[in-house]
Design a protein around this motif. Structure first.
Motif, PDB file in Angstrom:
ATOM      1  N   THR A  56       0.827  -1.209   0.000  1.00 58.74           N
ATOM      2  CA  THR A  56       0.000   0.000   0.000  1.00 58.74           C
ATOM      3  C   THR A  56       0.863   1.261   0.000  1.00 58.74           C
TER       4      THR A  56
ATOM      5  N   PHE B 239       0.757   3.658  -3.094  1.00 60.72           N
ATOM      6  CA  PHE B 239      -0.275   4.652  -3.385  1.00 60.72           C
ATOM      7  C   PHE B 239      -0.223   5.863  -2.457  1.00 60.72           C
ATOM      8  N   SER B 240       0.801   5.929  -1.611  1.00 54.83           N
ATOM      9  CA  SER B 240       0.981   7.126  -0.793  1.00 54.83           C
ATOM     10  C   SER B 240       1.766   8.198  -1.542  1.00 54.83           C
TER      11      SER B 240
ATOM     12  N   CYS C  31       1.904   6.966  -9.238  1.00 51.04           N
ATOM     13  CA  CYS C  31       2.271   5.549  -9.166  1.00 51.04           C
ATOM     14  C   CYS C  31       2.577   5.066 -10.579  1.00 51.04           C
TER      15      CYS C  31
ATOM     16  N   ALA D  85      -6.501  -0.039  -6.012  1.00 52.44           N
ATOM     17  CA  ALA D  85      -6.677   1.412  -6.103  1.00 52.44           C
ATOM     18  C   ALA D  85      -8.102   1.766  -6.524  1.00 52.44           C
TER      19      ALA D  85
ATOM     20  N   ASN E  91     -10.647   1.448  -3.574  1.00 49.72           N
ATOM     21  CA  ASN E  91     -10.438   2.299  -2.404  1.00 49.72           C
ATOM     22  C   ASN E  91     -10.610   3.758  -2.803  1.00 49.72           C
TER      23      ASN E  91
ATOM     24  N   SER F  52      -9.980   6.527  -1.503  1.00 49.96           N
ATOM     25  CA  SER F  52      -8.881   7.464  -1.274  1.00 49.96           C
ATOM     26  C   SER F  52      -7.807   7.378  -2.358  1.00 49.96           C
ATOM     27  N   TYR F  53      -7.829   6.299  -3.163  1.00 46.46           N
ATOM     28  CA  TYR F  53      -6.812   6.127  -4.209  1.00 46.46           C
ATOM     29  C   TYR F  53      -7.380   6.231  -5.620  1.00 46.46           C
TER      30      TYR F  53
ATOM     31  N   ARG G   1      -5.896   8.949  -7.722  1.00 47.35           N
ATOM     32  CA  ARG G   1      -4.430   9.012  -7.782  1.00 47.35           C
ATOM     33  C   ARG G   1      -3.975   8.876  -9.238  1.00 47.35           C
TER      34      ARG G   1
END
Length: 344
Positions: free
Chosen positions: A223, A226-227, A231, A250, A253, A255-256, A259
């Protein structure tokens, strides 16, 4: 008058009693869970309901023996929690799709079970269908559901073949996509090489049983990928399977989902662009999908540089393919300044 117990013995007996009590509490919890149906459920009245399972029980600090066990009970809990969070994200998405009418009721997900996988012993799973897209490729569709194969990001299964000269094993990442019957089932992508295990897998037919165990993890928690603000995912051949798992993580979720993800897929030719349709159907707003074919448009250092702009300086990358592919792409990324790279 009885002689008082040695304090150390008494403390040990108290700890054993507490351990027995915790074991009984977990046994009762599992028994209660087995009686419940979890998932996206249709009631007798036709109403669609989301019934989420309880999260895994966190061990108390004194349950760790601090002896360096592998895996530690805390590591096992962490893996269970990641798998639980992924499952909950998937169920929430399915629920939203069904109440909004994006999925018809005939695609209602099966109630969530606690899986047929076991990381300590091999389980025989029936092969439901075998696709043969090329002479040296097989896709084994297993008679199981997504609820049976609960895998966290970075986890895989070990497949075993009991051959005349002894058992052989190899890791695979199941791809969870709809099968011919519309149900999401595990697909095992197998490249056939000149070795006994490949020969065994290449002979499997519908109705045969495949021995596997899992989930297993050989890499750190992925994980971290993805911070980062960007990516980079790079795959070659059947290496797309674990990369697809990361992409699916991703997508599920929230929150991702927004991204920026740069996906590079390399294949020998257009017929080997595994999962292309599934990837293009993901509808992730910031997914950049690039395909390179060895027979017409091979990936090079220069072409990779053209895909990655200045924003990618702080990117993190995940690569999966043959050894030479992993080495080349890692080197090219390092030349751009991207050094936070994990190869599978």
């Amino acid at each position: 008058m009885s002689k008082p117990l040695n304090p150390a013995v008494e403390a040990l007996m108290q700890e054993i009693a507490r351990a027995k009590l915790r074991a009984e509490e977990r046994r009762q919890q599992k028994l209660e869970q087995s009686r419940q149906q979890y998932g996206v459920i249709q009631t007798d009245s036709g109403q669609i309901k989301l019934q989420l399972p309880p999260p895994p029980t966190k061990p108390s600090p004194d349950e760790c023996c601090n002896s360096g066990c592998t895996p530690c009970i805390m590591d096992t809990y962490s893996s269970q929690l990641h798998a639980y969070e992924e499952n909950v994200a998937r169920l929430r998405q399915q629920y939203q799709q069904q109440i909004s009418g994006e999925l018809p009721s005939c695609h209602l997900a099966e109630p969530l079970s606690f899986g047929l996988l076991d990381p300590l012993k091999f389980t025989g799973v029936r092969v439901m269908h075998v696709d043969t897209p090329t002479n040296d490729m097989r896709i084994l569709v297993l008679e199981a559901t997504a609820a049976d194969f609960v895998l966290a990001l970075g986890e895989h299964v070990q497949i075993r073949a009991d051959l005349k000269d002894g058992p052989l094993t190899r890791p695979f990442t199941p791809v969870m996509i709809p099968a011919h019957d519309g149900t999401v089932r595990p697909h095992i992508f197998v490249r056939l090489y000149a070795n006994p295990l490949s020969s065994h897998l290449g002979r499997l037919q519908a109705g045969d049983r495949l021995k596997l165990r899992g989930p297993l993890r050989t890499h750190e928690n992925l994980t971290w990928l993805f911070s980062a603000p960007v990516c980079v995912l790079a795959a070659a051949g059947t290496g797309i399977a674990p990369i697809f798992q990361a992409l699916e993580f991703a997508r599920l979720n929230s929150s991702y989902q927004t991204r920026r993800i740069v996906l590079v897929q390399c294949a020998r030719n257009a017929s080997e662009q595994w999962l292309e349709r599934n990837i293009r159907d993901m509808q992730m707003p910031r997914l950049e999908y690039h395909v390179f074919l060895s027979n017409t448009h091979r990936l090079t250092d220069e072409k990779l540089r053209q895909l990655l702009d200045e924003e990618c300086a702080d990117a993190r990358a995940l690569i999966c393919g043959p050894g030479t592919f992993n080495v080349d792409v890692s080197s090219w990324l390092a030349g751009i300044g991207i050094r936070d790279v994990q190869c599978l």
